[in-house]
Design a protein around this motif. Structure first.
Motif, short mmCIF file in Angstrom:
data_model
loop_
_atom_site.label_atom_id
_atom_site.label_comp_id
_atom_site.label_asym_id
_atom_site.label_seq_id
_atom_site.Cartn_x
_atom_site.Cartn_y
_atom_site.Cartn_z
N GLU A 88 0.84 -1.20 0.00
CA GLU A 88 0.00 0.00 0.00
C GLU A 88 0.87 1.26 0.00
N ILE A 89 1.95 1.22 0.80
CA ILE A 89 2.81 2.39 0.90
C ILE A 89 3.54 2.62 -0.43
N ILE A 90 3.99 1.54 -1.05
CA ILE A 90 4.66 1.66 -2.36
C ILE A 90 3.71 2.28 -3.38
N LEU A 91 2.46 1.79 -3.37
CA LEU A 91 1.49 2.24 -4.37
C LEU A 91 1.17 3.73 -4.22
N TYR A 92 1.00 4.17 -2.98
CA TYR A 92 0.52 5.53 -2.77
C TYR A 92 1.62 6.58 -2.71
N TRP A 93 2.85 6.17 -2.38
CA TRP A 93 3.90 7.15 -2.10
C TRP A 93 4.97 7.21 -3.17
N THR A 153 11.41 10.64 5.81
CA THR A 153 11.10 11.14 7.16
C THR A 153 9.69 11.71 7.21
N LEU A 154 9.34 12.53 6.23
CA LEU A 154 7.99 13.12 6.17
C LEU A 154 6.94 12.04 5.97
N LYS A 155 7.25 11.07 5.10
CA LYS A 155 6.31 9.97 4.84
C LYS A 155 6.07 9.16 6.11
N ASN A 156 7.14 8.75 6.77
CA ASN A 156 6.99 7.94 7.98
C ASN A 156 6.31 8.70 9.10
N SER A 157 6.60 10.01 9.19
CA SER A 157 5.94 10.83 10.20
C SER A 157 4.44 10.87 9.98
N TRP A 158 4.04 11.02 8.71
CA TRP A 158 2.60 11.04 8.39
C TRP A 158 1.97 9.68 8.67
N LEU A 159 2.65 8.60 8.27
CA LEU A 159 2.12 7.25 8.48
C LEU A 159 1.93 6.96 9.96
N GLN A 160 2.88 7.39 10.78
CA GLN A 160 2.79 7.12 12.22
C GLN A 160 1.71 7.95 12.89
#
Length: 496
Positions: A180-185, A386-393
């Motif tokens: 899902e993360i690969i697809l959207y990001w 960093t921004l991606k993981n921050s949003w995901l968390q």
């Protein structure tokens, strides 16, 4: 394939909150039993059990022995991944704080995976949903195989898996980027800011198997062509300011545009854009193929690489692609700087350079360009992840889809940071490419040019043209995203 037993220690089952206000959780668990001191106590007890030698840190050996005591079996490679993922201070083991942070971050990823598998959205996963999800990833299994997978996690014999069973089974198992993360990001495929130094995007097994990957690349390339064409006047102004602006000959944005229009009319604003667009296709294709080959050489059997591996593979792929098309970079700069009537076209420009300066001229500025890949790709990737993981968390609950505005904001911020870090090298590269066009100008090496610029113009001289460069980032990112999304539909690109 390594098989894990169905038994999971009650100590593991009770680590996380059982009533986290999620649709897939059992509502019958009272909140006073979860979180707070009780959960902290359970985490401390689990840490103590896994910290076999009692030194306050969990190493790979501790984890192996401790988990076996709890009825959980992991391979050495999986245990190394767990420690590596949670080891923030790089001392080879997890202290209590790192251990807790890893588990909570891991639970977040597991919830996203569970949500993506739960096609019916009923809080349970059955064999049909497992088959469908694996089929989406390019893996076909029989119903018997799906039921075997199900039984290994099903503790109550219902032949379905609820959230708690799913989490308990996968607890303390290394989590990689889920599909899902690969697809959207996707990042570098979608956003084009005129520089092709980003680390390539990952594609899922399904996208590679179905041929969706090349449609993504075509859509991204076409979007980049439109984006670069729309922002070409700002790009040409940047090149002129990088080459001609000095302390004594300051060139402002308005003055630069006025000079270009007076010298060659409105059409002159797009000089060099043709070559800038033409080089998108070969550069993207070479970079993607090189990236996939380097991934194989690294020897990773994962669908996706870790950040450090991605950076290394992406930088090497970028270097190979840039080396292959670099003469086109030189032509683009020379065409952008040409005066009216100087060349009749791209071929005439190439012939003129070859006759007057020889083959070596097509690789002027090659070294600073190659070195510039490292800060650009590294900082862009680090900031974006960093921004991606921050949003995901913080915000991802039901889906890893960030929405258009979050995606645009993350892409713009990371690209800007990458460009800022590598800009002095980009300026030196451009000046070296353009040296022969400046009458009486010195023919300098990279280090010599750096010293000359700092001595005659100050450190600020290394950032000339930065304003128009940053002015084009937001429109470039926005235009490429809109075009990409529309072309995806036309090309029949689907996310699943």
């Amino acid at each position: 394939m390594h098989q894990q037993g169905t038994f999971v220690s009650p100590l593991l089952s009770g680590v996380f909150c059982q009533c986290s206000c999620d649709d897939s959780c059992e509502p019958s668990y009272p909140c006073e039993l979860c979180g707070g001191p009780e959960q902290d106590h359970r985490l401390k007890v689990l840490f103590q059990v896994l910290d076999v030698n009692g030194d306050g840190g969990i190493c790979v050996n501790d984890l192996s022995i401790g988990l076996k005591k709890l009825g959980v079996h992991r391979t050495e490679l999986e245990l190394m991944k767990i420690v590596k993922a949670g080891d923030k201070d790089l001392d080879g083991q997890l202290d209590f704080e790192e251990f807790v942070h890893y588990l909570r971050d891991h639970e977040k990823k597991l919830r996203l995976v569970f949500k993506s598998l739960d096609k019916k959205n009923d809080g349970h996963i059955d064999s049909q949903e497992i088959m469908q999800s694996l089929r989406d990833l390019g893996v076909n299994i029989s119903e018997q195989q799906a039921e075997k997978i199900l039984k290994s996690m099903d503790k109550n014999g219902t032949m379905t898996i609820d959230w708690n069973e799913w989490r308990d089974y996968h607890l303390l198992h290394p989590a990689d980027n889920i599909p899902e993360i690969i697809l959207y990001w996707k990042h570098s495929t979608i956003f084009d800011v005129g520089e092709s130094l980003m680390v390539p995007d990952e594609f899922t097994a399904e996208e590679k198997k179905t041929g969706m990957w090349w449609r993504h690349l075509v859509a991204g390339g076409a979007a980049g062509a439109v984006s670069r064409t729309c922002t070409a006047p700002l790009d040409r102004l940047k090149v002129l300011m990088q080459v001609h602006a000095t302390r004594t000959n300051s060139m402002c944005i308005a003055g630069g545009f006025t000079h270009m229009i007076r010298e060659g009319g409105i059409r002159s604003l797009w000089r060099g854009n043709g070559m800038n667009v033409i080089k998108i296709a070969p550069e993207s294709a070479i970079k993607f193929m090189a990236y996939e080959q380097i991934k194989r050489l690294i020897g990773s059997n994962q669908e996706t690489l870790g950040i450090l591996e991605r950076f290394v593979a992406g930088s090497l792929a970028g270097a190979i692609a840039q080396s292959s098309i670099y003469p086109m970079e030189v032509l683009k700069t020379r065409l952008a700087l040409r005066k009216t009537g100087q060349f009749s076209g791209i071929a005439d420009c190439a012939k003129h350079i070859f006759r007057k300066e020889g083959m070596a001229a097509f690789y002027k500025g090659y070294i600073p360009n190659l070195i510039g890949i490292i800060p650009y790709a590294g900082i862009d990737l680090a900031v974006y992840e960093t921004l991606k993981n921050s949003w995901l968390q913080r915000y991802a609950t039901d889906s890893a889809d960030p929405g258009v505005f979050v995606l645009l904001a993350c892409g713009t911020t990371s690209s800007t940071c990458g460009q800022l870090a590598s800009y002095p090298l980009a300026l030196v590269r451009t000046r070296m490419q353009a040296q022969a066009t400046i009458e009486g100008g010195p023919q300098m090496t990279m280090s010599g040019l750096f010293k000359h610029i700092v001595k005659t113009e100050g450190v600020f001289g290394l950032y000339r043209g930065l304003a128009p460069n940053f002015m084009k980032v937001i429109p470039a990112v926005s235009i490429s995203y809109v075009v990409y999304e529309n072309l995806k539909i036309s090309l029949g690109v689907v996310s699943r």
